[in-house]
Design an enzyme around this catalytic site. Sequence first.
Site, PDB file in Angstrom:
ATOM      1  N   ASN A   7       0.850  -1.188   0.000  1.00 42.60           N
ATOM      2  CA  ASN A   7       0.000   0.000   0.000  1.00 42.60           C
ATOM      3  C   ASN A   7       0.892   1.247   0.000  1.00 42.60           C
ATOM      4  O   ASN A   7       1.731   1.410   0.885  1.00 42.60           O
ATOM      5  CB  ASN A   7      -0.895  -0.055   1.249  1.00 42.60           C
ATOM      6  CG  ASN A   7      -1.829   1.133   1.353  1.00 42.60           C
ATOM      7  OD1 ASN A   7      -1.409   2.269   1.121  1.00 42.60           O
ATOM      8  ND2 ASN A   7      -3.068   0.892   1.711  1.00 42.60           N
ATOM      9  N   HIS A  10       0.882   6.271   1.884  1.00 44.08           N
ATOM     10  CA  HIS A  10       1.586   7.239   2.727  1.00 44.08           C
ATOM     11  C   HIS A  10       2.781   7.907   2.057  1.00 44.08           C
ATOM     12  O   HIS A  10       3.346   8.852   2.598  1.00 44.08           O
ATOM     13  CB  HIS A  10       1.882   6.627   4.095  1.00 44.08           C
ATOM     14  CG  HIS A  10       0.592   6.286   4.783  1.00 44.08           C
ATOM     15  ND1 HIS A  10      -0.347   7.264   5.071  1.00 44.08           N
ATOM     16  CD2 HIS A  10       0.034   5.105   5.125  1.00 44.08           C
ATOM     17  CE1 HIS A  10      -1.418   6.684   5.603  1.00 44.08           C
ATOM     18  NE2 HIS A  10      -1.209   5.385   5.640  1.00 44.08           N
ATOM     19  N   HIS A  43      -5.656   3.732  -1.728  1.00 46.15           N
ATOM     20  CA  HIS A  43      -6.988   4.101  -1.212  1.00 46.15           C
ATOM     21  C   HIS A  43      -7.284   5.546  -1.599  1.00 46.15           C
ATOM     22  O   HIS A  43      -6.627   6.469  -1.103  1.00 46.15           O
ATOM     23  CB  HIS A  43      -6.969   3.924   0.318  1.00 46.15           C
ATOM     24  CG  HIS A  43      -8.272   4.211   0.995  1.00 46.15           C
ATOM     25  ND1 HIS A  43      -8.431   4.104   2.354  1.00 46.15           N
ATOM     26  CD2 HIS A  43      -9.476   4.607   0.526  1.00 46.15           C
ATOM     27  CE1 HIS A  43      -9.677   4.415   2.683  1.00 46.15           C
ATOM     28  NE2 HIS A  43     -10.335   4.743   1.580  1.00 46.15           N
ATOM     29  N   ARG A  45      -9.417   8.269  -0.893  1.00 48.47           N
ATOM     30  CA  ARG A  45     -10.413   8.662   0.103  1.00 48.47           C
ATOM     31  C   ARG A  45     -11.249   9.814  -0.429  1.00 48.47           C
ATOM     32  O   ARG A  45     -10.795  10.591  -1.269  1.00 48.47           O
ATOM     33  CB  ARG A  45      -9.725   9.089   1.413  1.00 48.47           C
ATOM     34  CG  ARG A  45      -9.005   7.962   2.120  1.00 48.47           C
ATOM     35  CD  ARG A  45      -8.462   8.437   3.457  1.00 48.47           C
ATOM     36  NE  ARG A  45      -9.505   8.518   4.443  1.00 48.47           N
ATOM     37  CZ  ARG A  45      -9.714   7.639   5.422  1.00 48.47           C
ATOM     38  NH1 ARG A  45      -8.915   6.603   5.562  1.00 48.47           N
ATOM     39  NH2 ARG A  45     -10.691   7.788   6.271  1.00 48.47           N
ATOM     40  N   ARG A  49      -7.059  12.920   1.062  1.00 45.42           N
ATOM     41  CA  ARG A  49      -5.988  13.363   1.969  1.00 45.42           C
ATOM     42  C   ARG A  49      -4.631  12.779   1.579  1.00 45.42           C
ATOM     43  O   ARG A  49      -3.609  13.313   1.946  1.00 45.42           O
ATOM     44  CB  ARG A  49      -6.318  13.023   3.415  1.00 45.42           C
ATOM     45  CG  ARG A  49      -6.293  11.556   3.710  1.00 45.42           C
ATOM     46  CD  ARG A  49      -6.403  11.304   5.192  1.00 45.42           C
ATOM     47  NE  ARG A  49      -7.748  11.510   5.676  1.00 45.42           N
ATOM     48  CZ  ARG A  49      -8.244  10.891   6.748  1.00 45.42           C
ATOM     49  NH1 ARG A  49      -7.466  10.068   7.443  1.00 45.42           N
ATOM     50  NH2 ARG A  49      -9.472  11.075   7.145  1.00 45.42           N
ATOM     51  N   GLU A  70      -8.724   0.663  -3.268  1.00 48.35           N
ATOM     52  CA  GLU A  70      -9.523   0.729  -2.033  1.00 48.35           C
ATOM     53  C   GLU A  70     -10.412   1.941  -2.070  1.00 48.35           C
ATOM     54  O   GLU A  70      -9.938   3.049  -2.412  1.00 48.35           O
ATOM     55  CB  GLU A  70      -8.580   0.905  -0.848  1.00 48.35           C
ATOM     56  CG  GLU A  70      -8.398  -0.324  -0.032  1.00 48.35           C
ATOM     57  CD  GLU A  70      -7.561  -0.002   1.180  1.00 48.35           C
ATOM     58  OE1 GLU A  70      -7.867   0.956   1.911  1.00 48.35           O
ATOM     59  OE2 GLU A  70      -6.576  -0.711   1.370  1.00 48.35           O
ATOM     60  N   THR A 101      -8.392   3.671   8.524  1.00 51.56           N
ATOM     61  CA  THR A 101      -9.620   2.884   8.473  1.00 51.56           C
ATOM     62  C   THR A 101      -9.763   2.109   9.783  1.00 51.56           C
ATOM     63  O   THR A 101      -9.061   1.133  10.023  1.00 51.56           O
ATOM     64  CB  THR A 101      -9.564   1.910   7.274  1.00 51.56           C
ATOM     65  OG1 THR A 101      -9.113   2.648   6.140  1.00 51.56           O
ATOM     66  CG2 THR A 101     -10.912   1.313   6.988  1.00 51.56           C
ATOM     67  N   GLU A 151     -11.214  -9.218   3.149  1.00 53.30           N
ATOM     68  CA  GLU A 151      -9.942  -8.885   3.794  1.00 53.30           C
ATOM     69  C   GLU A 151     -10.212  -8.722   5.278  1.00 53.30           C
ATOM     70  O   GLU A 151     -11.051  -7.907   5.685  1.00 53.30           O
ATOM     71  CB  GLU A 151      -9.356  -7.597   3.194  1.00 53.30           C
ATOM     72  CG  GLU A 151      -8.029  -7.251   3.849  1.00 53.30           C
ATOM     73  CD  GLU A 151      -7.197  -6.251   3.072  1.00 53.30           C
ATOM     74  OE1 GLU A 151      -7.294  -6.199   1.828  1.00 53.30           O
ATOM     75  OE2 GLU A 151      -6.439  -5.516   3.726  1.00 53.30           O
ATOM     76  N   HIS A 194      -3.735  -4.451   7.754  1.00 50.71           N
ATOM     77  CA  HIS A 194      -3.864  -3.249   8.582  1.00 50.71           C
ATOM     78  C   HIS A 194      -2.947  -3.343   9.787  1.00 50.71           C
ATOM     79  O   HIS A 194      -3.097  -4.233  10.619  1.00 50.71           O
ATOM     80  CB  HIS A 194      -5.294  -2.949   9.036  1.00 50.71           C
ATOM     81  CG  HIS A 194      -5.511  -1.471   9.201  1.00 50.71           C
ATOM     82  ND1 HIS A 194      -5.037  -0.783  10.291  1.00 50.71           N
ATOM     83  CD2 HIS A 194      -6.070  -0.553   8.393  1.00 50.71           C
ATOM     84  CE1 HIS A 194      -5.328   0.497  10.137  1.00 50.71           C
ATOM     85  NE2 HIS A 194      -5.939   0.675   8.991  1.00 50.71           N
ATOM     86  N   GLY A 216       1.156  -1.364   4.325  1.00 60.10           N
ATOM     87  CA  GLY A 216       1.586  -0.066   3.826  1.00 60.10           C
ATOM     88  C   GLY A 216       2.374   0.763   4.804  1.00 60.10           C
ATOM     89  O   GLY A 216       3.574   0.974   4.645  1.00 60.10           O
TER      90      GLY A 216
END
Length: 245
Positions: A7, A10, A43, A45, A49, A70, A101, A151, A194, A216
């Site tokens: 992932n 970031h 992801h 969002r 962000r 995602e 999340t 997942e 996660h 990630g």
Amino acid sequence: MLRLGVNIDHVATVRNARGGVYPDPTRAALLAEASGADGITAHLREDRRHIMDEDIDKLMDSLEIPLNFEMAATDEMQAIALRHKPHAVCLVPEKREEKTTEGGLEVAREENRLAHYIAPLREAGCRVSIFIAAEKKQIEAAHRIGAEVIELHTGAYCDYHADGKFDKRDQELERLTEMAKFADSLGLEVHAGHGLSYETVKPIAALPEVKELNIGHFLMGESMFVGMDASIKEMRRLMDEARAV
Ligand code: PXP
């Protein structure tokens, strides 16, 4: 073989802290691909962000390995997914105020809506994955609505480990173990992710029903110290070691 999805959200977090164009998440994704990642997760969002629309365009144009897109189950995101037709779409809950999340999707509570929501995505050829807590009722609902993948949220397991609450961590691991078996018995492909790090990955990687891990934040942080290639290869090594036992 257990797949590793990297992932890259970031990298975009760091970029967006200043605005501008670097560091570029697509460059990170290509490096991850070269370092042995089996897939890339991003992801988009609602508040943009980290990953932004242009990142998804670039990732779709550049990647050889599959993109796991995602997103929240909104009309806007469905339209974007249908335009790009990524390999996989992973539906996650999204709250504006959360840092990350926090929980799994409440599939059981929204079964009808989600069944209709995922139908066009499946028709477009996307594998639909649902990010859920390790609970029987959520797994059963995901199965009923026609998802191919679930997942399992490993966040609580990782948090208990970090807080030194090892009894609770082990209870959570037991729950994940049982629910991975249960989902597999229904014919669902099981993924997990996660919060995973070098310290927490092995017991999850050892679960034979789990086919893919999505990792990630830890990997991107570790990349600052040792580089992306080394961090991904070390994670891969630990996953293989856990699987070999
Ligand atoms: N899987 C899902 C569904 C996620 O939402 C996230 C976080 O974006 C991850 C995996 C990766 O979590 P982390 O960044 O903590 O490794």
